[in-house]
Motif scaffolding. Structure first.
Motif, short mmCIF file in Angstrom:
data_model
loop_
_atom_site.label_atom_id
_atom_site.label_comp_id
_atom_site.label_asym_id
_atom_site.label_seq_id
_atom_site.Cartn_x
_atom_site.Cartn_y
_atom_site.Cartn_z
N PHE A 176 -5.02 13.76 5.11
CA PHE A 176 -5.27 12.75 5.26
C PHE A 176 -4.62 12.50 6.49
O PHE A 176 -3.33 12.35 7.16
N THR B 64 -1.16 4.72 -5.32
CA THR B 64 -1.76 3.60 -4.97
C THR B 64 -1.94 2.43 -6.28
O THR B 64 -2.79 3.08 -6.73
N ALA C 265 -1.84 15.91 -0.11
CA ALA C 265 -2.13 14.77 -0.98
C ALA C 265 -3.55 15.39 -1.90
O ALA C 265 -3.93 17.10 -1.75
N GLY D 187 1.08 -1.41 -0.10
CA GLY D 187 -0.22 -0.11 0.11
C GLY D 187 0.89 1.50 0.29
O GLY D 187 2.04 0.96 0.11
N SER D 188 0.16 2.39 -0.26
CA SER D 188 1.58 3.82 -0.11
C SER D 188 1.20 4.21 0.74
O SER D 188 2.09 5.12 1.46
N ASN D 189 0.53 3.48 2.28
CA ASN D 189 1.00 3.63 3.69
C ASN D 189 1.73 3.17 3.46
O ASN D 189 2.93 3.47 4.83
N ALA E 271 -2.85 9.64 -4.69
CA ALA E 271 -3.45 7.74 -4.47
C ALA E 271 -4.57 8.17 -5.48
O ALA E 271 -5.28 6.85 -5.63
N TYR E 272 -5.32 9.43 -5.44
CA TYR E 272 -7.02 9.62 -6.40
C TYR E 272 -6.05 10.22 -7.80
O TYR E 272 -7.22 10.73 -8.50
N ARG F 181 -3.20 -4.58 -1.45
CA ARG F 181 -1.98 -3.29 -0.67
C ARG F 181 -0.96 -3.38 -1.47
O ARG F 181 -0.10 -4.29 -0.98
N TYR G 157 -1.30 10.84 8.14
CA TYR G 157 0.30 11.25 8.41
C TYR G 157 1.00 12.12 9.47
O TYR G 157 2.15 11.81 9.81
N ASN H 281 -7.32 14.50 0.50
CA ASN H 281 -8.69 13.25 1.17
C ASN H 281 -8.98 13.18 3.12
O ASN H 281 -7.86 13.63 3.38
N ASP I 246 1.38 13.10 -2.15
CA ASP I 246 0.38 12.01 -2.39
C ASP I 246 -0.37 11.78 -3.63
O ASP I 246 -1.50 12.85 -3.04
N SER J 6 -5.05 0.94 -5.07
CA SER J 6 -6.26 1.07 -4.05
C SER J 6 -7.34 1.21 -4.29
O SER J 6 -8.03 0.73 -3.84
N LYS J 7 -7.20 2.02 -5.40
CA LYS J 7 -8.42 3.10 -4.87
C LYS J 7 -9.22 2.90 -6.71
O LYS J 7 -9.30 1.49 -6.96
C1 LIG Z 1 -5.99 5.83 0.33
C2 LIG Z 1 -5.11 6.83 0.10
C3 LIG Z 1 -4.49 6.20 0.57
C4 LIG Z 1 -3.24 4.73 -0.04
O1 LIG Z 1 -4.32 3.72 0.66
P1 LIG Z 1 -2.57 2.56 0.43
O2 LIG Z 1 -4.41 1.72 0.03
O3 LIG Z 1 -2.20 2.22 1.31
O4 LIG Z 1 -2.18 2.44 -1.16
C5 LIG Z 1 -3.07 7.43 0.90
N1 LIG Z 1 -3.84 9.05 0.35
C6 LIG Z 1 -4.31 8.97 0.43
C7 LIG Z 1 -4.54 10.14 0.77
C8 LIG Z 1 -6.00 8.16 0.13
O5 LIG Z 1 -7.04 8.81 0.83
#
Ligand SMILES: *Cc1c(COP(=O)(O)O)cnc(C)c1O
Length: 371
Positions: free
Chosen positions: A123, A227, A166, A97-99, A199-200, A238, A126, A170, A197, A229-230
């Protein structure tokens, strides 16, 4: 209990004070609690289409290999990313995951002497990764729910090591203008790592996207995270990645676990990246769903924060928690954002047309019962 306390106090300060991340309520949990079978989950910005068929096939093809360790360098996925994004393999870091990348950045660059700058309503991960390593968070007040880059810049000082942005953010969905973002990065000292970040990213309209990858050449202190994930529909597996200078990638590579991405995840992400049709379908569904939800909000006389992501935060003009609870009882899981200092909002992930409608009907019901 005494014993437990003694042990508890052995933990580093930041960890003792951590409030764990609250994920969206899992479907199974609500099913158990309510005995309901039809649950709609619009709480974690997941892809409502489910995994694509090409991904499913790639996973099936990989099952026979599972007794082996995965490729610790993720060569195939890096190769595919490299071709698609026009970066070198050495600029890519893969994460669970990028987390995980966000956490690796904190562990690589922060000590308790250092500071991290991010925005209010940003987010939740952080503050988590900052606090876990004992560093200090400097939070800039938001501007219209988005990043106030000027305010963020004033918080940067000699102790600052990381800045998190971000884009889109988010849970607000706000998007920064590309030129303002670049001017901000340009103004940062080279000793401050800027974590962008994205992610979107895939959900952002083509004409509004920042050409952030092109900036990597100019800014060795820039890290872009993305990521699967989305938009790519692989939240359960992950997989995320970062793009950066080779120096940063090399540092992160020293800190990460040798096999941080499992074999199914690597195969699935490689297949997902090649599935243009799935991505196009995802974006179209998101586009329509966003219109469906915001039209319903307009009818209900509710305002919302214009969102560039696959979710939208709606202003209920009252404490959102009771409405969240009432929606839960109807089998609809959305996301309260009180922890983001937005107690009057709920964040709704865009679902399928049917899921969105079930949410809208439930919301209409809940709001009319409150009157
Ligand atoms: C969902 C999200 C992530 C990424 O989540 P991973 O599932 O770990 O890749 C990263 N940053 C933001 C702002 C998100 O909303």
């Amino acid at each position: 209990m005494n014993n437990t306390n003694t042990i508890f106090k052995l933990a580093v300060q930041g960890v003792q004070q951590l409030v764990p991340y609250t994920p969206g309520k899992p479907v199974e949990e609500l099913e158990r609690e309510l005995g309901l079978s039809k649950i709609v989950k619009l709480a974690s910005n997941e892809n409502p289409l489910g995994p694509g068929l090409k991904v499913q096939q790639a996973i099936k093809n990989t099952i026979a290999e599972l007794s082996r360790y995965p490729d610790g360098n993720g060569f195939n996925l890096k190769q595919a990313l490299s071709e698609k994004l026009n970066v070198t393999l050495e600029q890519i870091t893969l994460g669970n995951g990028s987390n995980e990348i966000l956490e690796l950045l904190a562990r690589t660059f922060l000590t308790p002497e250092h500071e991290v700058v991010f925005s209010q309503h940003a987010f939740a991960v952080y503050p988590l990764v900052t606090q876990a390593v004992g560093a200090t968070a400097r939070v800039a007040p938001a501007l219209n729910y988005g990043h106030d880059l000027k305010a963020m810049l004033t918080l940067v000082n000699d102790k600052t090591r990381l800045v998190f942005i971000a884009n889109p953010n988010n849970p607000t969905g706000t998007l920064l203008a590309s030129d303002e973002l670049q001017a901000f990065i340009n103004a940062l000292p080279e000793t401050v790592i800027c974590v962008l970040d994205e992610a979107y990213f895939e959900f952002v309209d083509q004409q509004n996207r920042a050409d952030s990858i092109a900036w990597l050449e100019k800014y060795p202190n820039l890290v872009i995270t993305r990521t699967f994930s989305k938009a790519y529909g692989l939240a359960g597996l992950r997989v995320g990645y970062s793009l950066s200078s080779t120096t940063i990638a090399d540092l992160l590579n020293r800190v990460r676990q040798p096999f941080n991405n499992n074999m199914l995840a690597l195969a699935a992400a490689t297949a997902a990246l090649a599935d243009d049709e799935y991505l196009a379908e995802t974006l179209e569904l998101n586009h329509q769903g966003m219109a469906q939800l915001t039209q319903a909000f307009t009818k209900l006389d509710l305002s919302w924060i214009p969102s560039s992501g696959n979710f939208v935060s709606v202003d209920l003009k009252q404490t959102a928690m009771p409405i969240y609870e009432a929606l839960l009882k109807k089998g609809v899981i959305v996301r309260p954002v009180g922890v983001y200092e937005m107690p009057g909002f709920l964040r709704i992930s865009i679902g399928t047309k049917e899921e969105n409608q079930l949410f809208i009907d439930a919301l209409i019901d809940v709001l009319s019962n409150l009157k």
